[in-house]
Scaffold this active site. Structure first.
Site, PDB file in Angstrom:
ATOM      1  N   LEU A   1      -4.169   4.312   1.112  1.00 52.41           N
ATOM      2  CA  LEU A   1      -4.657   4.823   2.390  1.00 52.41           C
ATOM      3  C   LEU A   1      -5.902   5.692   2.203  1.00 52.41           C
ATOM      4  O   LEU A   1      -6.820   5.655   3.022  1.00 52.41           O
ATOM      5  CB  LEU A   1      -3.550   5.628   3.081  1.00 52.41           C
ATOM      6  CG  LEU A   1      -3.900   6.246   4.431  1.00 52.41           C
ATOM      7  CD1 LEU A   1      -4.163   5.159   5.469  1.00 52.41           C
ATOM      8  CD2 LEU A   1      -2.782   7.166   4.895  1.00 52.41           C
TER       9      LEU A   1
ATOM     10  N   MET B   1       0.838  -1.201   0.000  1.00 49.57           N
ATOM     11  CA  MET B   1       0.000   0.000   0.000  1.00 49.57           C
ATOM     12  C   MET B   1       0.867   1.243   0.000  1.00 49.57           C
ATOM     13  O   MET B   1       2.011   1.232   0.444  1.00 49.57           O
ATOM     14  CB  MET B   1      -0.914   0.023   1.223  1.00 49.57           C
ATOM     15  CG  MET B   1      -0.170   0.105   2.539  1.00 49.57           C
ATOM     16  SD  MET B   1      -1.079   0.831   3.911  1.00 49.57           S
ATOM     17  CE  MET B   1      -1.153   2.539   3.466  1.00 49.57           C
ATOM     18  N   CYS B   2       0.274   2.326  -0.507  1.00 52.93           N
ATOM     19  CA  CYS B   2       0.862   3.658  -0.416  1.00 52.93           C
ATOM     20  C   CYS B   2      -0.299   4.615  -0.127  1.00 52.93           C
ATOM     21  O   CYS B   2      -1.322   4.191   0.390  1.00 52.93           O
ATOM     22  CB  CYS B   2       1.630   4.011  -1.685  1.00 52.93           C
ATOM     23  SG  CYS B   2       0.622   4.035  -3.186  1.00 52.93           S
ATOM     24  N   ARG B   3      -0.163   5.875  -0.466  1.00 58.48           N
ATOM     25  CA  ARG B   3      -1.237   6.822  -0.154  1.00 58.48           C
ATOM     26  C   ARG B   3      -2.433   6.649  -1.079  1.00 58.48           C
ATOM     27  O   ARG B   3      -3.571   6.630  -0.636  1.00 58.48           O
ATOM     28  CB  ARG B   3      -0.730   8.264  -0.205  1.00 58.48           C
ATOM     29  CG  ARG B   3      -1.763   9.277   0.274  1.00 58.48           C
ATOM     30  CD  ARG B   3      -1.216  10.683   0.322  1.00 58.48           C
ATOM     31  NE  ARG B   3      -0.842  11.184  -0.977  1.00 58.48           N
ATOM     32  CZ  ARG B   3      -1.684  11.728  -1.852  1.00 58.48           C
ATOM     33  NH1 ARG B   3      -2.952  11.853  -1.569  1.00 58.48           N
ATOM     34  NH2 ARG B   3      -1.260  12.159  -3.021  1.00 58.48           N
TER      35      ARG B   3
END
Length: 178
Positions: free
Chosen positions: A93, A64-66
């Protein structure tokens, strides 16, 4: 080319709750310090190959990232660390929060460095334009200087403003309190 299999936030939350998956957050430490998913393991992309990932057989790996963009751009690099299928939290996120799922927020942590750079650059450009209009046209050079700096940062990967902001008191690790 490897592909990360997208999973919805609800799907990821369910897999984490059952203990079937490990969530790997590839955002940088300054980003994760402000807001993170409690169950996520941090493995910043800038030091990803050196990160110690506790990958256990039988547990799926979800990156995951933003927003999901960084994971998509780096899917080959990420998937190469996983035997078998690798997954991505679709929408990152931001999608997790939009789905109403919980995050750990530390409002005392400084904003991410790139957001600080964007805010400072934008403020300086606006200031240069306003002063150029109301005081003297020479102030437009400030806006031009900032624009040139942003161009150089994009072309070379070196951002002087980010380096300067990184050493400011509010961004020093010793000054942070959790």
């Amino acid at each position: 080319m490897s592909v990360l299999i997208p999973l919805s936030p609800a799907d990821v939350a369910d897999r984490l709750k059952r203990g079937d998956a490990v969530l790997v957050d590839i955002r940088e430490p300054d980003e994760a310090a402000r807001e993170r998913i409690a169950q996520a393991t941090s493995a910043p992309l800038s030091a990803f190959e050196a990160a110690h990932l506790e990958l256990q057989p039988g547990r799926e790996v979800v990156f995951m990232c933003r927003t999901g963009n960084r994971t998509g751009v780096n899917c080959d690099r990420l998937a190469s660390r996983v035997l078998g299928d690798a997954y991505v939290l679709e929408g990152g996120l931001e999608a997790w929060k939009a789905a109403g799922l919980p995050t750990v927020v530390n409002r005392k942590a400084p904003l991410e460095l790139m957001r600080q750079v964007q805010m400072a650059a934008g403020a300086l450009v606006l200031l240069g334009v306003a002063l150029g209009l109301w005081v003297h046209p020479a102030f437009w050079a400030l806006a031009a200087f900032v624009g040139a700096g942003l161009f150089v940062a994009g072309a070379t990967g070196f951002c002087g403003m980010a380096r300067l902001l990184a050493v400011m008191p509010w961004n020093r690790p010793a000054a942070r309190t959790a």
